[in-house]
Design a protein around this motif. Structure first.
Motif, PDB file in Angstrom:
ATOM      1  N   UNK A  29      57.370  10.766  50.412  1.00  0.00           N
ATOM      2  CA  UNK A  29      58.042   9.693  51.380  1.00  0.00           C
ATOM      3  C   UNK A  29      59.531   9.815  51.087  1.00  0.00           C
ATOM      4  N   UNK A  30      60.030  10.120  50.013  1.00  0.00           N
ATOM      5  CA  UNK A  30      61.587  10.466  50.057  1.00  0.00           C
ATOM      6  C   UNK A  30      61.765  11.876  50.640  1.00  0.00           C
ATOM      7  N   UNK A  31      61.017  12.814  50.495  1.00  0.00           N
ATOM      8  CA  UNK A  31      61.422  14.111  51.019  1.00  0.00           C
ATOM      9  C   UNK A  31      61.142  14.214  52.433  1.00  0.00           C
ATOM     10  N   UNK A  32      60.296  13.331  53.108  1.00  0.00           N
ATOM     11  CA  UNK A  32      60.048  13.122  54.464  1.00  0.00           C
ATOM     12  C   UNK A  32      61.582  12.503  55.248  1.00  0.00           C
ATOM     13  N   UNK A  33      62.098  11.706  54.193  1.00  0.00           N
ATOM     14  CA  UNK A  33      63.445  10.916  54.779  1.00  0.00           C
ATOM     15  C   UNK A  33      64.571  11.774  54.405  1.00  0.00           C
ATOM     16  N   UNK A  39      66.713  16.147  44.381  1.00  0.00           N
ATOM     17  CA  UNK A  39      67.007  15.456  42.926  1.00  0.00           C
ATOM     18  C   UNK A  39      65.859  14.573  42.479  1.00  0.00           C
ATOM     19  N   UNK A  40      65.131  13.933  43.380  1.00  0.00           N
ATOM     20  CA  UNK A  40      64.040  13.281  42.691  1.00  0.00           C
ATOM     21  C   UNK A  40      62.916  14.426  42.147  1.00  0.00           C
ATOM     22  N   UNK A  41      62.796  15.456  43.083  1.00  0.00           N
ATOM     23  CA  UNK A  41      61.703  16.291  42.639  1.00  0.00           C
ATOM     24  C   UNK A  41      62.252  17.086  41.295  1.00  0.00           C
ATOM     25  N   UNK A  42      63.346  17.372  40.975  1.00  0.00           N
ATOM     26  CA  UNK A  42      63.921  17.912  39.880  1.00  0.00           C
ATOM     27  C   UNK A  42      63.652  17.002  38.734  1.00  0.00           C
ATOM     28  N   UNK A  43      63.689  15.671  38.954  1.00  0.00           N
ATOM     29  CA  UNK A  43      63.665  14.705  37.797  1.00  0.00           C
ATOM     30  C   UNK A  43      62.066  14.466  37.402  1.00  0.00           C
ATOM     31  N   UNK A  44      61.069  14.751  38.458  1.00  0.00           N
ATOM     32  CA  UNK A  44      59.807  14.881  37.924  1.00  0.00           C
ATOM     33  C   UNK A  44      59.387  16.063  37.563  1.00  0.00           C
ATOM     34  N   UNK A  45      59.800  17.166  37.842  1.00  0.00           N
ATOM     35  CA  UNK A  45      59.772  18.443  37.073  1.00  0.00           C
ATOM     36  C   UNK A  45      60.446  18.376  35.747  1.00  0.00           C
ATOM     37  N   UNK A  46      61.403  17.681  35.309  1.00  0.00           N
ATOM     38  CA  UNK A  46      61.819  17.602  33.922  1.00  0.00           C
ATOM     39  C   UNK A  46      60.767  16.748  33.363  1.00  0.00           C
ATOM     40  N   UNK A  63      68.773  14.531  35.078  1.00  0.00           N
ATOM     41  CA  UNK A  63      68.006  14.550  36.165  1.00  0.00           C
ATOM     42  C   UNK A  63      67.418  13.143  36.759  1.00  0.00           C
ATOM     43  N   UNK A  64      67.187  12.388  35.634  1.00  0.00           N
ATOM     44  CA  UNK A  64      67.003  10.814  35.994  1.00  0.00           C
ATOM     45  C   UNK A  64      67.900  10.282  36.823  1.00  0.00           C
ATOM     46  N   UNK A  65      69.424  10.614  36.241  1.00  0.00           N
ATOM     47  CA  UNK A  65      70.472   9.943  36.768  1.00  0.00           C
ATOM     48  C   UNK A  65      70.730  10.353  38.049  1.00  0.00           C
ATOM     49  N   UNK A  66      70.583  11.727  38.383  1.00  0.00           N
ATOM     50  CA  UNK A  66      70.592  12.239  39.746  1.00  0.00           C
ATOM     51  C   UNK A  66      69.751  11.627  40.789  1.00  0.00           C
ATOM     52  N   UNK A  67      68.630  11.251  40.115  1.00  0.00           N
ATOM     53  CA  UNK A  67      67.418  10.577  40.965  1.00  0.00           C
ATOM     54  C   UNK A  67      67.691   9.518  41.415  1.00  0.00           C
ATOM     55  N   UNK A  68      68.445   8.419  40.364  1.00  0.00           N
ATOM     56  CA  UNK A  68      68.744   7.285  40.902  1.00  0.00           C
ATOM     57  C   UNK A  68      69.844   7.423  41.584  1.00  0.00           C
ATOM     58  N   UNK A  69      70.896   8.182  41.517  1.00  0.00           N
ATOM     59  CA  UNK A  69      71.919   8.501  42.659  1.00  0.00           C
ATOM     60  C   UNK A  69      71.243   8.568  44.009  1.00  0.00           C
ATOM     61  N   UNK A  70      70.186   9.584  44.015  1.00  0.00           N
ATOM     62  CA  UNK A  70      69.500   9.755  45.437  1.00  0.00           C
ATOM     63  C   UNK A  70      68.813   8.306  45.838  1.00  0.00           C
ATOM     64  N   UNK A  71      68.401   7.702  45.012  1.00  0.00           N
ATOM     65  CA  UNK A  71      67.986   6.276  45.465  1.00  0.00           C
ATOM     66  C   UNK A  71      68.969   5.497  46.237  1.00  0.00           C
ATOM     67  N   UNK A  72      70.121   5.540  45.611  1.00  0.00           N
ATOM     68  CA  UNK A  72      71.255   4.781  46.111  1.00  0.00           C
ATOM     69  C   UNK A  72      71.828   5.481  47.325  1.00  0.00           C
ATOM     70  N   UNK A  73      71.430   6.597  47.747  1.00  0.00           N
ATOM     71  CA  UNK A  73      71.812   7.172  48.928  1.00  0.00           C
ATOM     72  C   UNK A  73      70.898   7.155  49.937  1.00  0.00           C
ATOM     73  N   UNK A  74      69.670   6.583  49.594  1.00  0.00           N
ATOM     74  CA  UNK A  74      68.376   6.605  50.382  1.00  0.00           C
ATOM     75  C   UNK A  74      68.673   5.657  51.692  1.00  0.00           C
ATOM     76  N   UNK A  80      64.199   4.867  48.890  1.00  0.00           N
ATOM     77  CA  UNK A  80      64.888   4.315  47.718  1.00  0.00           C
ATOM     78  C   UNK A  80      63.942   4.126  46.615  1.00  0.00           C
ATOM     79  N   UNK A  81      62.925   3.468  46.999  1.00  0.00           N
ATOM     80  CA  UNK A  81      61.706   3.279  45.873  1.00  0.00           C
ATOM     81  C   UNK A  81      61.113   4.542  45.223  1.00  0.00           C
ATOM     82  N   UNK A  82      60.841   5.530  46.166  1.00  0.00           N
ATOM     83  CA  UNK A  82      60.295   6.789  45.960  1.00  0.00           C
ATOM     84  C   UNK A  82      61.393   7.500  44.822  1.00  0.00           C
TER      85      UNK A  82
END
Length: 431
Positions: A29-33, A39-46, A63-74, A80-82
């Motif tokens: 859902x995130x990667x389609x948008x 950043x979220x994929x990297x967090x999941x891999x970590x 990577x967690x902090x980076x994914x949460x920054x990605x959420x703010x940018x969504x 954002x939720x993804x």
């Protein structure tokens, strides 16, 4: 940091696995948008590295902090939720062993986010997603969860879903709710015997129910008695809709079904149980039908306009005229379809165009009909909360489900006024 209890690495890995499975399911859902944002994929891999036996390192934190920054940018709520779920998956490796309710979010929020994403497209899908999340929970995860206080009650839909999931998991192993328990709950909530009531429900919110949705429906009817009428939304908008909007007349739309009386609803287990009853009646709108059981069922379902299917002249209008009650079982006001009716009464309401196949003189044609626009959590939860603060809503708990009961007339009068004020404040004036 002082610890209130111990958390082993195996337990932390069980928590991380649970969050990661939820995050992986919604990552597309995130990667389609946001194609190209990894950043979220990297967090999941970590998170996966830790789950697979690697030592906790700075990698999970970063990577967690980076994914949460990605959420703010969504750009969308779902994206954002993804991204947030991915951030939670990585941070689960560092779940704190302190008995604070907010820590529950690190365990369950990813699954709640996944459920919210599911119901954005399909209102009934949230229940199914929560049930899958409940089934995925291992004994180790439930044991960890029970060391923390229950999840705090929040007003966002995701917070509500997390509270439902938290309660359901804590109930694992306890006796299921019975019809007697449910009837006692309806009585304590103040649901009048003989009432006409429209019900929005999440079966999973109760925890385990002996006999499932059929037991909930039976308990409702027994409590209301022979003069009571039960109504449920039996919407089919996700099934009976244009799969190729804007694609022109040449697009293949043959797979979209015509509405018929036995077309399944996607509104959840309770509406499905009502539709399975041979005595029920159903209104005929292709996307926004309602189903009813009881002495007023025929009057309520008899007519429904194609345009403004939830507005004047609709079953909701007749329910309002009858002084019906609105009952929310384990769901919030974002699922309160009567708020669409309230908005239809004000001149500055939002608008959308429904599009569906329809038979005209025996020929299948596509019809466009105006209706009240979707809210998508923008105003309905807030208006509902304001109504609760104003004393227009009775609240209680049945099993693990937070329940709300309101009389439609004062509630709709209040909601219509507040929606008009809120929309005007956004610059939406009377056309």
């Amino acid at each position: 940091m002082t610890s209130d209890f111990e958390l082993s690495l195996d337990e932390l890995r069980a928590v991380a696995r649970y969050a990661t499975e939820a995050a992986e399911g919604v990552l597309p859902v995130f990667e389609a948008a946001h194609p190209g944002d990894e950043r979220p994929r990297a967090a999941i891999e970590a998170a996966r590295e830790f789950i697979d036996g690697a030592t906790r390192t700075r990698l999970q934190r970063v990577t967690s902090m980076d994914a949460h920054r990605a959420a703010k940018d969504a750009v969308t709520e779902a994206a954002r939720l993804a991204a947030q779920a991915a951030g939670d998956a990585a941070s689960a490796a560092y779940l704190h062993p302190i008995a604070k309710a907010h820590q529950v979010a690190h365990i369950l929020r990813a699954a709640a986010n996944a459920a919210r994403i599911a119901e954005i497209e399909d209102p009934g899908a949230g229940d199914r997603a929560l049930e899958r999340a409940r089934e995925r929970a291992t004994p180790t995860l439930i044991d960890v969860l029970r060391r923390y206080p229950p999840a705090p009650t929040g007003r966002s839909r995701t917070a509500q879903l997390m509270t439902v999931l938290d309660a359901a998991l804590r109930e694992e192993g306890s006796p299921p709710l019975t019809g007697h328990d449910l009837r006692a709950g309806f009585e304590a909530l103040g649901l009048p015997v003989g009432a006409t009531v429209i019900v929005h429900a999440s079966l999973s919110s109760f925890g385990r129910v002996e006999g499932g949705a059929a037991t909930v429906l039976g308990a409702l009817r027994e409590h209301l008695g022979p003069q009571g009428t039960v109504v449920v939304p039996a919407f089919t908008g996700d099934a009976v809709r244009d799969l190729h909007p804007g694609a022109g007349a040449d697009a293949d739309r043959s797979g979209v079904p015509l509405f018929h009386d036995r077309l399944p609803t996607l509104m959840g287990a309770l509406p499905t149980a009502v539709l399975a009853d041979p005595e029920r009646l159903r209104s005929s709108h292709p996307q926004a039908s309602v189903a009813a059981l009881g002495p007023l069922a025929r009057e309520i379902t008899a007519r429904q306009p194609l345009a403004y299917a939830v507005g004047r002249g609709s079953p909701f209008d007749r329910l309002h005229g009858l002084g019906a009650h609105i009952l929310l079982l384990g769901v919030g006001h974002n699922r309160n379809s009567f708020l669409h009716y309230a908005e239809s009464l004000i001149p500055n309401h939002r608008r959308k165009l429904r599009r569906f196949p329809y038979l005209v003189d025996g020929e299948r044609v596509w019809v466009e009909a105006p209706d009240v626009g979707d809210d998508n959590g923008r105003h309905f939860p807030g208006v509902g909360a304001e109504a609760e603060d104003a004393g227009l809503v009775r609240t209680g708990v049945i099993g693990a489900a937070e329940c709300r009961l309101m009389e439609s007339r004062p509630f709709i009068e209040f909601a219509a006024r507040r929606l008009r004020e809120r929309l005007a404040a956004e610059g939406r004036e009377t056309p």
